[in-house]
Design a protein around this motif. Structure first.
Motif, PDB file in Angstrom:
ATOM      1  N   LEU A  96       0.809  -1.209   0.000  1.00 29.66           N
ATOM      2  CA  LEU A  96       0.000   0.000   0.000  1.00 29.66           C
ATOM      3  C   LEU A  96       0.855   1.278   0.000  1.00 29.66           C
ATOM      4  CD1 LEU A  96      -2.937   0.863  -0.106  1.00 29.66           C
ATOM      5  CD2 LEU A  96      -2.953   0.895   2.381  1.00 29.66           C
ATOM      6  N   PRO A  97       1.915   1.374   0.830  1.00 29.62           N
ATOM      7  CA  PRO A  97       2.762   2.573   0.743  1.00 29.62           C
ATOM      8  C   PRO A  97       3.432   2.735  -0.629  1.00 29.62           C
ATOM      9  CG  PRO A  97       3.181   1.433   2.804  1.00 29.62           C
ATOM     10  CD  PRO A  97       2.294   0.547   1.983  1.00 29.62           C
ATOM     11  N   GLN A  98       3.809   1.621  -1.263  1.00 25.09           N
ATOM     12  CA  GLN A  98       4.398   1.689  -2.593  1.00 25.09           C
ATOM     13  C   GLN A  98       3.369   2.174  -3.615  1.00 25.09           C
ATOM     14  OE1 GLN A  98       5.774  -2.347  -2.910  1.00 25.09           O
ATOM     15  NE2 GLN A  98       7.881  -1.796  -2.378  1.00 25.09           N
ATOM     16  N   GLN A  99       2.091   1.759  -3.455  1.00 22.56           N
ATOM     17  CA  GLN A  99       1.039   2.228  -4.359  1.00 22.56           C
ATOM     18  C   GLN A  99       0.848   3.735  -4.221  1.00 22.56           C
ATOM     19  OE1 GLN A  99      -2.623   0.125  -3.784  1.00 22.56           O
ATOM     20  NE2 GLN A  99      -1.768  -1.836  -4.364  1.00 22.56           N
ATOM     21  N   TYR A 100       0.839   4.235  -2.985  1.00 22.53           N
ATOM     22  CA  TYR A 100       0.703   5.681  -2.765  1.00 22.53           C
ATOM     23  C   TYR A 100       1.879   6.438  -3.374  1.00 22.53           C
ATOM     24  CZ  TYR A 100      -3.416   5.629   0.178  1.00 22.53           C
ATOM     25  OH  TYR A 100      -4.699   5.498   0.634  1.00 22.53           O
ATOM     26  N   ALA A 101       3.085   5.943  -3.177  1.00 22.50           N
ATOM     27  CA  ALA A 101       4.263   6.615  -3.732  1.00 22.50           C
ATOM     28  C   ALA A 101       4.227   6.604  -5.257  1.00 22.50           C
ATOM     29  CB  ALA A 101       5.531   5.947  -3.219  1.00 22.50           C
ATOM     30  N   VAL A 110      -2.467   9.064 -11.791  1.00 24.36           N
ATOM     31  CA  VAL A 110      -3.090   7.911 -11.153  1.00 24.36           C
ATOM     32  C   VAL A 110      -3.713   8.414  -9.853  1.00 24.36           C
ATOM     33  CG1 VAL A 110      -2.648   5.669 -10.072  1.00 24.36           C
ATOM     34  CG2 VAL A 110      -1.434   6.313 -12.163  1.00 24.36           C
ATOM     35  N   PRO A 111      -5.007   8.144  -9.625  1.00 27.02           N
ATOM     36  CA  PRO A 111      -5.615   8.600  -8.370  1.00 27.02           C
ATOM     37  C   PRO A 111      -4.864   8.048  -7.161  1.00 27.02           C
ATOM     38  CG  PRO A 111      -7.308   7.910  -9.882  1.00 27.02           C
ATOM     39  CD  PRO A 111      -5.987   7.508 -10.497  1.00 27.02           C
ATOM     40  N   MET A 112      -4.783   8.868  -6.139  1.00 28.71           N
ATOM     41  CA  MET A 112      -3.994   8.554  -4.951  1.00 28.71           C
ATOM     42  C   MET A 112      -4.398   7.200  -4.365  1.00 28.71           C
ATOM     43  SD  MET A 112      -2.048  10.719  -2.968  1.00 28.71           S
ATOM     44  CE  MET A 112      -1.768  11.198  -1.318  1.00 28.71           C
ATOM     45  N   GLY A 113      -3.429   6.335  -4.209  1.00 35.55           N
ATOM     46  CA  GLY A 113      -3.655   5.041  -3.596  1.00 35.55           C
ATOM     47  C   GLY A 113      -4.055   3.947  -4.563  1.00 35.55           C
ATOM     48  N   MET A 114      -4.409   4.299  -5.797  1.00 30.58           N
ATOM     49  CA  MET A 114      -4.753   3.256  -6.764  1.00 30.58           C
ATOM     50  C   MET A 114      -3.483   2.587  -7.266  1.00 30.58           C
ATOM     51  SD  MET A 114      -7.914   4.617  -9.103  1.00 30.58           S
ATOM     52  CE  MET A 114      -7.963   3.157 -10.123  1.00 30.58           C
ATOM     53  N   ASP A 115      -3.608   1.335  -7.602  1.00 19.55           N
ATOM     54  CA  ASP A 115      -2.506   0.586  -8.173  1.00 19.55           C
ATOM     55  C   ASP A 115      -2.432   0.919  -9.662  1.00 19.55           C
ATOM     56  OD1 ASP A 115      -0.433  -1.168  -8.418  1.00 19.55           O
ATOM     57  OD2 ASP A 115      -1.610  -2.972  -8.060  1.00 19.55           O
ATOM     58  N   SER A 116      -1.317   0.651 -10.271  1.00 20.78           N
ATOM     59  CA  SER A 116      -1.201   0.843 -11.715  1.00 20.78           C
ATOM     60  C   SER A 116      -0.394  -0.298 -12.301  1.00 20.78           C
ATOM     61  CB  SER A 116      -0.572   2.189 -12.051  1.00 20.78           C
ATOM     62  OG  SER A 116       0.741   2.262 -11.569  1.00 20.78           O
ATOM     63  N   ARG A 124       0.613   3.056 -18.932  1.00 20.96           N
ATOM     64  CA  ARG A 124       0.270   2.873 -17.519  1.00 20.96           C
ATOM     65  C   ARG A 124      -1.248   2.877 -17.401  1.00 20.96           C
ATOM     66  NH1 ARG A 124       3.203   3.547 -12.999  1.00 20.96           N
ATOM     67  NH2 ARG A 124       4.814   4.646 -14.152  1.00 20.96           N
ATOM     68  N   ILE A 125      -1.789   1.858 -16.731  1.00 23.70           N
ATOM     69  CA  ILE A 125      -3.233   1.745 -16.535  1.00 23.70           C
ATOM     70  C   ILE A 125      -3.501   1.719 -15.039  1.00 23.70           C
ATOM     71  CG2 ILE A 125      -5.261   0.301 -16.932  1.00 23.70           C
ATOM     72  CD1 ILE A 125      -3.772  -0.787 -19.421  1.00 23.70           C
ATOM     73  N   ALA A 126      -4.276   2.694 -14.570  1.00 12.17           N
ATOM     74  CA  ALA A 126      -4.662   2.747 -13.159  1.00 12.17           C
ATOM     75  C   ALA A 126      -5.768   1.724 -12.928  1.00 12.17           C
ATOM     76  CB  ALA A 126      -5.142   4.141 -12.790  1.00 12.17           C
ATOM     77  N   THR A 127      -5.619   0.901 -11.906  1.00 11.78           N
ATOM     78  CA  THR A 127      -6.592  -0.158 -11.648  1.00 11.78           C
ATOM     79  C   THR A 127      -6.832  -0.319 -10.155  1.00 11.78           C
ATOM     80  OG1 THR A 127      -7.087  -2.500 -12.003  1.00 11.78           O
ATOM     81  CG2 THR A 127      -4.778  -1.936 -11.688  1.00 11.78           C
ATOM     82  N   ARG A 128      -7.986  -0.847  -9.825  1.00 13.20           N
ATOM     83  CA  ARG A 128      -8.307  -1.153  -8.440  1.00 13.20           C
ATOM     84  C   ARG A 128      -8.000  -2.612  -8.111  1.00 13.20           C
ATOM     85  NH1 ARG A 128     -11.772   2.054 -10.668  1.00 13.20           N
ATOM     86  NH2 ARG A 128     -12.285   4.036  -9.720  1.00 13.20           N
ATOM     87  N   ASP A 129      -7.982  -3.459  -9.131  1.00 14.50           N
ATOM     88  CA  ASP A 129      -7.749  -4.884  -8.938  1.00 14.50           C
ATOM     89  C   ASP A 129      -6.775  -5.379 -10.005  1.00 14.50           C
ATOM     90  OD1 ASP A 129      -7.812  -7.566  -8.364  1.00 14.50           O
ATOM     91  OD2 ASP A 129      -9.995  -7.740  -8.429  1.00 14.50           O
ATOM     92  N   ARG A 130      -5.518  -5.320  -9.690  1.00 12.04           N
ATOM     93  CA  ARG A 130      -4.455  -5.681 -10.626  1.00 12.04           C
ATOM     94  C   ARG A 130      -4.594  -7.120 -11.111  1.00 12.04           C
ATOM     95  NH1 ARG A 130       1.533  -5.161 -11.056  1.00 12.04           N
ATOM     96  NH2 ARG A 130       1.364  -3.159 -10.049  1.00 12.04           N
ATOM     97  N   THR A 131      -4.819  -8.039 -10.198  1.00 11.45           N
ATOM     98  CA  THR A 131      -4.865  -9.450 -10.546  1.00 11.45           C
ATOM     99  C   THR A 131      -6.017  -9.754 -11.496  1.00 11.45           C
ATOM    100  OG1 THR A 131      -3.917  -9.958  -8.385  1.00 11.45           O
ATOM    101  CG2 THR A 131      -4.934 -11.783  -9.580  1.00 11.45           C
ATOM    102  N   ALA A 132      -7.206  -9.241 -11.207  1.00 12.51           N
ATOM    103  CA  ALA A 132      -8.365  -9.506 -12.055  1.00 12.51           C
ATOM    104  C   ALA A 132      -8.185  -8.904 -13.446  1.00 12.51           C
ATOM    105  CB  ALA A 132      -9.631  -8.961 -11.400  1.00 12.51           C
ATOM    106  N   LEU A 133      -7.626  -7.699 -13.527  1.00 18.04           N
ATOM    107  CA  LEU A 133      -7.404  -7.069 -14.831  1.00 18.04           C
ATOM    108  C   LEU A 133      -6.422  -7.874 -15.662  1.00 18.04           C
ATOM    109  CD1 LEU A 133      -7.544  -4.770 -16.917  1.00 18.04           C
ATOM    110  CD2 LEU A 133      -5.757  -3.617 -15.595  1.00 18.04           C
ATOM    111  N   LEU A 134      -5.295  -8.240 -15.078  1.00 13.68           N
ATOM    112  CA  LEU A 134      -4.283  -8.977 -15.832  1.00 13.68           C
ATOM    113  C   LEU A 134      -4.762 -10.375 -16.214  1.00 13.68           C
ATOM    114  CD1 LEU A 134      -1.118  -7.799 -13.906  1.00 13.68           C
ATOM    115  CD2 LEU A 134      -1.856  -7.115 -16.202  1.00 13.68           C
ATOM    116  N   THR A 135      -5.551 -11.004 -15.358  1.00 13.01           N
ATOM    117  CA  THR A 135      -6.117 -12.315 -15.680  1.00 13.01           C
ATOM    118  C   THR A 135      -7.084 -12.198 -16.858  1.00 13.01           C
ATOM    119  OG1 THR A 135      -5.904 -13.027 -13.388  1.00 13.01           O
ATOM    120  CG2 THR A 135      -7.435 -14.267 -14.777  1.00 13.01           C
ATOM    121  N   ALA A 136      -7.939 -11.188 -16.835  1.00 10.52           N
ATOM    122  CA  ALA A 136      -8.892 -10.977 -17.933  1.00 10.52           C
ATOM    123  C   ALA A 136      -8.167 -10.665 -19.241  1.00 10.52           C
ATOM    124  CB  ALA A 136      -9.863  -9.855 -17.582  1.00 10.52           C
TER     125      ALA A 136
END
Length: 177
Positions: free
Chosen positions: A100-105, A135-141, A153-165
């Motif tokens: 989570l801190p890495q996502q914020y940074a 990228v919105p604060m705290g979102m993964d990319s 770069r794609i901002a996502t809330r669920d990295r695993t589900a996006l990459l699986t799809a």
């Protein structure tokens, strides 16, 4: 539709509920006698509500993700799946997930404003897909590459589900081989 990223509505619901409760509370004591004052206060508090709803609205417009059989749609952009490099999807899926801190940074440093000198490509960073400025604060990319080598770069809330799809959509089915 193979994948649609759901937008959380918790923050918007809390803000609207607080506004409605505050307006109702003010209205109990003022509506019969001071209707104009009550309307003025509603408008004043609406000016406080709108900035609170601006961020969820921008996330919906610029970072909404949909994956179908042939296209990745992020915000206002449509990217054909044939343009994406499957190896970059696999590499992103196998990479370690940031904390989570890495996502914020990372979200603080992922700026792509349409101003000379603030574009991501000016600094050698991946271009932000979707039309947003950051990228919105705290979102993964997730960083993917096209066949031409362009990093996205794609901002996502669920990295695993996006990459699986994406991996499933890019893998040809046995019927089409």
């Amino acid at each position: 539709m193979r994948y649609t990223e759901k937008t959380p509505k918790t923050w918007s619901t809390i803000c609207i509920a607080a506004y409605a409760a505050g307006v109702a509370y003010m209205g109990v004591g003022t509506i019969p006698d001071e209707f104009g004052l009550w309307l003025g206060m509603c408008a004043l508090f609406l000016l406080l509500l709108l900035p609170c709803l601006a961020v969820p609205f921008s996330k919906f417009v610029y970072h909404r993700i949909q994956v179908d059989e042939t296209t990745l749609r992020v915000g206002r952009e449509r990217i054909p799946l044939t343009a994406l490099d499957p190896a970059s999807v696999q590499a992103s899926a196998q990479a370690t997930h940031p904390t989570l801190p890495q996502q914020y940074a990372a979200s603080l440093n992922a700026l792509d404003a349409p101003v000379p000198g603030l574009r991501a490509t000016d600094h050698g960073d991946p271009r932000l897909v979707g039309g947003g400025w950051s990228v919105p604060m705290g979102m993964d990319s997730v960083v993917l590459r096209t066949h031409r080598g362009e990093p996205l770069r794609i901002a996502t809330r669920d990295r695993t589900a996006l990459l699986t799809a994406l991996a499933q959509a890019m893998t040809p089915s046995p019927e089409h081989r």
